[in-house]
Each structure stands twice: as C-alpha cells, then as structure tokens.
Scaffold this motif. Structure first.
Motif, PDB file in Angstrom:
ATOM      1  N   THR A 155      -9.574 100.958 159.593  1.00  0.00           N
ATOM      2  CA  THR A 155     -10.140 101.288 160.277  1.00  0.00           C
ATOM      3  C   THR A 155     -11.017 100.142 160.817  1.00  0.00           C
ATOM      4  O   THR A 155     -10.994  99.109 160.374  1.00  0.00           O
ATOM      5  N   SER A 156     -12.015 100.463 161.798  1.00  0.00           N
ATOM      6  CA  SER A 156     -12.370  99.074 162.293  1.00  0.00           C
ATOM      7  C   SER A 156     -14.511  98.986 162.507  1.00  0.00           C
ATOM      8  O   SER A 156     -14.836 101.395 162.717  1.00  0.00           O
ATOM      9  N   SER A 157     -15.127  98.530 163.346  1.00  0.00           N
ATOM     10  CA  SER A 157     -16.744  98.928 163.144  1.00  0.00           C
ATOM     11  C   SER A 157     -17.319  97.621 163.380  1.00  0.00           C
ATOM     12  O   SER A 157     -16.859  96.276 163.397  1.00  0.00           O
ATOM     13  N   THR A 158     -18.317  98.078 164.077  1.00  0.00           N
ATOM     14  CA  THR A 158     -19.070  96.873 164.364  1.00  0.00           C
ATOM     15  C   THR A 158     -20.877  96.198 163.621  1.00  0.00           C
ATOM     16  O   THR A 158     -21.472  97.690 163.350  1.00  0.00           O
ATOM     17  N   LEU A 159     -20.828  95.251 163.902  1.00  0.00           N
ATOM     18  CA  LEU A 159     -22.094  95.112 162.485  1.00  0.00           C
ATOM     19  C   LEU A 159     -22.737  93.948 162.975  1.00  0.00           C
ATOM     20  O   LEU A 159     -22.503  93.233 164.178  1.00  0.00           O
ATOM     21  N   HIS A 160     -24.139  94.290 162.692  1.00  0.00           N
ATOM     22  CA  HIS A 160     -24.993  93.824 163.848  1.00  0.00           C
ATOM     23  C   HIS A 160     -25.911  92.601 163.403  1.00  0.00           C
ATOM     24  O   HIS A 160     -25.883  93.092 162.182  1.00  0.00           O
ATOM     25  N   SER A 161     -26.387  91.570 163.806  1.00  0.00           N
ATOM     26  CA  SER A 161     -27.500  90.676 163.318  1.00  0.00           C
ATOM     27  C   SER A 161     -26.789  89.794 162.023  1.00  0.00           C
ATOM     28  O   SER A 161     -27.467  89.798 161.072  1.00  0.00           O
ATOM     29  N   PRO A 162     -26.269  88.872 162.332  1.00  0.00           N
ATOM     30  CA  PRO A 162     -25.347  88.741 163.127  1.00  0.00           C
ATOM     31  C   PRO A 162     -24.431  89.257 163.118  1.00  0.00           C
ATOM     32  O   PRO A 162     -23.976  90.516 163.037  1.00  0.00           O
ATOM     33  N   GLU A 163     -23.865  89.620 165.315  1.00  0.00           N
ATOM     34  CA  GLU A 163     -22.716  90.285 165.841  1.00  0.00           C
ATOM     35  C   GLU A 163     -21.242  89.773 165.322  1.00  0.00           C
ATOM     36  O   GLU A 163     -21.436  89.126 164.962  1.00  0.00           O
ATOM     37  N   ARG A 164     -20.479  90.766 165.061  1.00  0.00           N
ATOM     38  CA  ARG A 164     -19.564  91.067 164.723  1.00  0.00           C
ATOM     39  C   ARG A 164     -18.880  91.980 164.700  1.00  0.00           C
ATOM     40  O   ARG A 164     -19.308  93.310 164.767  1.00  0.00           O
ATOM     41  N   PHE A 165     -17.490  91.713 165.083  1.00  0.00           N
ATOM     42  CA  PHE A 165     -16.575  92.842 164.541  1.00  0.00           C
ATOM     43  C   PHE A 165     -15.558  92.941 163.269  1.00  0.00           C
ATOM     44  O   PHE A 165     -14.911  91.758 163.501  1.00  0.00           O
ATOM     45  N   VAL A 166     -15.345  94.342 163.276  1.00  0.00           N
ATOM     46  CA  VAL A 166     -14.408  94.669 161.240  1.00  0.00           C
ATOM     47  C   VAL A 166     -13.074  94.914 161.482  1.00  0.00           C
ATOM     48  O   VAL A 166     -13.752  96.156 162.350  1.00  0.00           O
ATOM     49  N   LEU A 167     -12.450  94.523 161.299  1.00  0.00           N
ATOM     50  CA  LEU A 167     -11.212  95.654 160.818  1.00  0.00           C
ATOM     51  C   LEU A 167     -10.867  95.479 159.907  1.00  0.00           C
ATOM     52  O   LEU A 167     -10.968  94.294 158.923  1.00  0.00           O
ATOM     53  N   ASP A 168     -10.719  97.150 158.537  1.00  0.00           N
ATOM     54  CA  ASP A 168     -10.836  96.923 157.454  1.00  0.00           C
ATOM     55  C   ASP A 168      -9.158  97.640 157.751  1.00  0.00           C
ATOM     56  O   ASP A 168      -8.978  98.552 157.817  1.00  0.00           O
ATOM     57  N   ILE A 169      -8.235  97.018 156.348  1.00  0.00           N
ATOM     58  CA  ILE A 169      -6.826  97.109 156.492  1.00  0.00           C
ATOM     59  C   ILE A 169      -6.722  97.666 155.056  1.00  0.00           C
ATOM     60  O   ILE A 169      -7.117  96.944 154.344  1.00  0.00           O
TER      61      ILE A 169
END
Length: 175
Positions: A155-169
């Motif tokens: 699954t993937s998500s976007t997190l903010h403050s700081p900005e980042r892309f997350v991929l969970d396996i």
C-alpha cells in the motif's frame, strides 16, 4: 475648442480609458491566477532528497523524502529493474520488483547540483524488502527500484510536514 486643447483632451481621455481598462483587467487576471495556479513554492519541481527504509512487525517500509510537495507517484510491478537512460540492469537480487516513479520531481537543483543524499544501491535483509536502488533522475522523473524474494503486497500513502511518499510492504508477523 482649439487644436492644442483638443489634443490634450484626447490624450487625457485615452490615458483615462487605458487606466480604467488596466484597473478592471488586473483583478480579474489576479483572481484567475490565484484560483487556478499552485503557490510559488508548490509550482517549483519537488526535490527528492532521501530514501530510507525500515522493518516493522508486519510490514517493511520505504520512505522517499521530498522538499516542496509530493508529486504524482506510480508503483508498478516490473519483470526486472534497469537504470533509466542506459537500460543497464540494476544489480539487486530478487525474483519480484517494483518500480517507484515520481513526476514531476528531480534529485538535483536547477544548477545541476545533486540534492539526493540517500542510497544509490542498497541491499537490505528485511523480511520482505531485499534491496532498493535509485534507478533514474532524468527529465522530470525520479525512479527507484525495490527488490523482493516473494510477491509483494503493498500500500502507499503520502505524509506531510515534512513531505514524503510511503510504501508499505506487508509480511507475516515477525515480532
């Protein structure tokens, strides 16, 4: 009315008409620009500055850190990993691979200086993730590859403050 006064009146009238036209046009164009365009900081190409990873009880995580905003990201299963541009194979062992592509994005600033400080190629020994590589930073695309021994469920998500892309396996509980 004599000629000098007529010219002066015509010039004043034309100037007033021009000023009125500009006064009406400026707010409309400003409103359109602010409503449809991103802010100045959001319109600049986001910079990919790091990639990191971590193992958790039921999932492995890949995080891509950015300056600016998180652009569109596609995660695609691929048969093998190659470096963008050259097409040379990425030396990561695995049977399954994911390509993570960010666009628009860059790993370098406008002067061409590298801003990406993360790993270029790294083997990991996590339950699911076996390696990660920066495979491209070219013409507005930044690409990573991830390697696995078994088919990844992610699954993937976007997190903010700081900005980042997350991929969970996901993987079975190892705790």
């Amino acid at each position: 009315m004599n000629r000098p006064r007529r010219r002066q009146a015509t010039a004043l009238g034309a100037g007033a008409l021009l000023a009125a036209t500009l006064a009406f046009a400026a707010p409309a164009s400003a409103a359109t620009a602010s409503a449809s365009a991103p802010t100045a900081s959001a319109s600049a190409t986001p910079l990919v500055v790091n990639a990191r990873w971590g193992g958790h009880c039921t999932y492995d995580r890949v995080v891509v850190d950015l300056q600016g905003y998180v652009p569109a990201v596609t995660v695609t299963p691929v048969a093998h990993l190659v470096y963008d541009g050259s097409g040379k194979p990425v030396p990561l062992a695995g049977r399954y691979f994911l390509e993570i592509r960010l666009h628009p994005a860059a790993g370098h600033d406008e002067a061409g200086h590298n801003v990406y400080l993360g790993p270029k190629l790294l083997r990991t020994y996590l339950p699911k993730l076996k390696g990660i590589a920066l495979t491209g930073d070219y013409e507005g695309y930044v690409t990573f590859g991830a390697a696995f021994d078994t088919q990844p469920a992610y699954t993937s998500s976007t997190l903010h403050s700081p900005e980042r892309f997350v991929l969970d396996i996901a993987h079975p509980n190892v705790c």
